[in-house]
Design an enzyme around this catalytic site. Structure first.
Site: not given
Ligand code: NDP
Ligand code: 2IT
Length: 457
Positions: A101, A122, A125, A137, A176-177, A252
């Site tokens: 997952k 992961q 976590k 992943k 997603g991520d 997100n």
């Molecule tokens: P999104 O794509 O929704 O948003 C990513 C954000 O981070 C955007 O604002 C983006 O800016 C910025 N960003 C991405 N890459 C860079 C970079 N190299 N330098 C600076 N800013 C950057 O992704 P998420 O919000 O889903 O994910 C954000 C983080 O959270 C990641 O590390 C992800 O692995 C982690 N995460 C996500 C989960 C989820 O459920 N979605 C769960 C747990 C962890 P721009 O639009 O300009 O690229």
């Molecule tokens: O990093 C993370 O935990 C995620 N991007 C979410 C993974 C998931 O299966 O919901």
């Protein structure tokens, strides 16, 4: 359990550093992967000193080696008729606790090192969530920026053509991520369904709520991070209420961390994207950020056109120079380095909570811990997203959908449990209050014990 002596500790240290050397040799030039492994390995020395049987079982050697890595070609056609080729990945890291997952990331920086560091984290976590899920992943080095919906659809369909051979509701369940949200999951789900003879709702999570998605999944990672940090603050007679907060990113995780922090009475003064950051001394107007990012697909710089008191600065890493009580890095790996950590400390930061995966460098974490800054590590603090993904799988299996309030209540419970378990593990292993050590140990022990019970596989 054995009595810990100096020589037990030395044996454990030697074991860990010898396995780490092999990891580096076998996975050359994968710096992010090495970093994630090092953080976990260093935490585990007291576990091996107390429980030498893990060493005899070769548990570290097994746990760092993915059960399977799949890489594949993704050919697709852009709007001008040009053929493009990207590289796709899925690492099926560990299935001791359940089906693989973990999310899918679409970003030009995606490579083997990034996917392996994310997959490795992961595993632990997912164990911490207490849900029956293994670790995995995936993703692609595709850049969604500037692509039309048609291009995104054709790319994701081609990606799923290949990925579909390797996933399933009881085998591997992506979500997603970065760069993958409900739109991309929808296109992937549609393509997967075309290639199967049944409707397998539980093959992906983060689906639209109209066709099997869970209420509160969209909010879960950001809300969960804030719930976790609030729990940590409460233990030290602090709270989000009345505090000044900076939250990097505007995707997100960031958007829903801002929302929950504001609901708890915090003033969130800054957020960012990969181009730069905004500072609004009045507190960020989240409805503007949501419209710019979730609807219009614009840059965060546009915020200042609508809020004359706000300022925009280029260079996203500058966000950490803003004085705050609580900092939540919610964008990407290694976005907060040693220099940024020192600036935060000198500005009086009290707590840091990682919404993103591995956003702080190892040096930055050291700075926080040596300066008594409360530190909530990613594995524990951002586990809310995958927790609600597991709840989405449960709802799909039962053919039910729970209310937002029900899912949110379960999420709060899970985040509190993760905090308590991590604190307890830190106390049991003489590192009281160190949540990096506590979370790594609590997650590791569950996976290691399940692996041992399942034999040498
Ligand atoms: P999104 O794509 O929704 O948003 C990513 C954000 O981070 C955007 O604002 C983006 O800016 C910025 N960003 C991405 N890459 C860079 C970079 N190299 N330098 C600076 N800013 C950057 O992704 P998420 O919000 O889903 O994910 C954000 C983080 O959270 C990641 O590390 C992800 O692995 C982690 N995460 C996500 C989960 C989820 O459920 N979605 C769960 C747990 C962890 P721009 O639009 O300009 O690229
Ligand atoms: O990093 C993370 O935990 C995620 N991007 C979410 C993974 C998931 O299966 O919901």
């Amino acid at each position: 359990m054995e009595k810990v002596t100096q020589s037990n500790t030395e044996v454990a240290q030697n074991y860990v550093s010898q396995v780490f050397e092999t990891v580096k040799k076998r996975n050359m030039n994968e710096s992010e992967f090495h970093q994630a492994v090092k953080e976990v390995f260093d935490s585990l020395i007291p576990v091996f000193a107390k429980n030498p049987h893990y060493m005899k079982q070769g548990i570290l050697e097994r746990i760092v080696e993915p059960e399977r890595i799949i890489t594949f070609r993704i050919p697709w056609v852009d709007d001008l008729g040009n053929v493009k080729v990207n590289r796709g990945f899925r690492v099926q890291y560990n299935s001791a606790l359940g089906p693989y997952k973990g999310g899918l990331r679409f970003h030009p920086s995606v490579n083997t090192s990034i996917i392996k560091f994310l997959g490795f984290e992961q595993i632990f976590k997912n164990a911490l969530t207490g849900q029956p899920i293994g670790g995995g992943k995936g993703g692609a080095d595709f850049d969604p920026k500037g692509k039309s919906d048609g291009e995104i659809m054709r790319f994701t369909q081609s990606f799923m053509m290949e990925l579909s051979k390797h996933i399933g509701p009881d085998l591997d369940v992506p979500a997603g991520d970065i760069g993958v949200g409900a739109k991309e999951i929808g296109f992937m789900f549609g393509q997967y369904k075309r290639m199967r003879s049944g409707y397998e709702a539980g093959v992906l999570t983060g689906k639209g709520v109209g066709y099997g998605g869970s209420l509160a999944r969209k909010e879960a990672t950001g809300y969960g991070t804030v719930y976790f940090v609030e729990e940590m603050l409460k233990d030290h007679n602090l709270s989000f209420n009345g505090s000044t907060v900076t939250i990097s990113g505007s995707g997100n995780v960031s958007i829903y961390a801002i929302e929950k922090a504001q609901q708890l009475g915090a003033k969130v003064v800054a957020c960012s994207d990969s181009s730069g950051y905004i500072y609004d001394k009045n507190g960020i107007d989240l409805s503007t950020v949501k419209r710019l990012k979730e609807v219009e697909n614009k840059r965060i710089s546009e915020y200042v056109n609508e809020h004359s008191d706000a300022h925009y600065f280029e260079d996203c890493s500058g966000i950490w120079s803003i004085p705050c009580d609580i900092a939540l890095p919610c964008a990407t790996q290694n976005e907060l380095d040693e220099i940024a950590a020192k600036v935060l400390v000198s500005n009086g930061v009290k707590a840091v909570g990682e919404g993103a995966n591995m956003p702080s460098t190892l040096e930055a974490i050291n700075i926080f811990q040596h300066n008594q800054v409360l530190f909530a590590p990613a594995k524990a603090a951002n586990a809310g997203g995958v927790s609600v993904s597991a709840l989405e799988m449960a709802q799909n299996s039962a053919r039910l959908s729970w209310s937002f309030e029900d899912v949110d209540a379960k999420l709060q419970e899970i985040m509190k449990d993760i905090y308590q378990e991590s604190i307890k593990a830190s106390e049991d292993f003489d590192a009281a209050g160190n949540l990096v050590i506590g979370a790594n140990i609590a997650g590791f022990v569950k996976v290691a014990d399940a692996m041992i019970m399942q034999g040498v596989i």
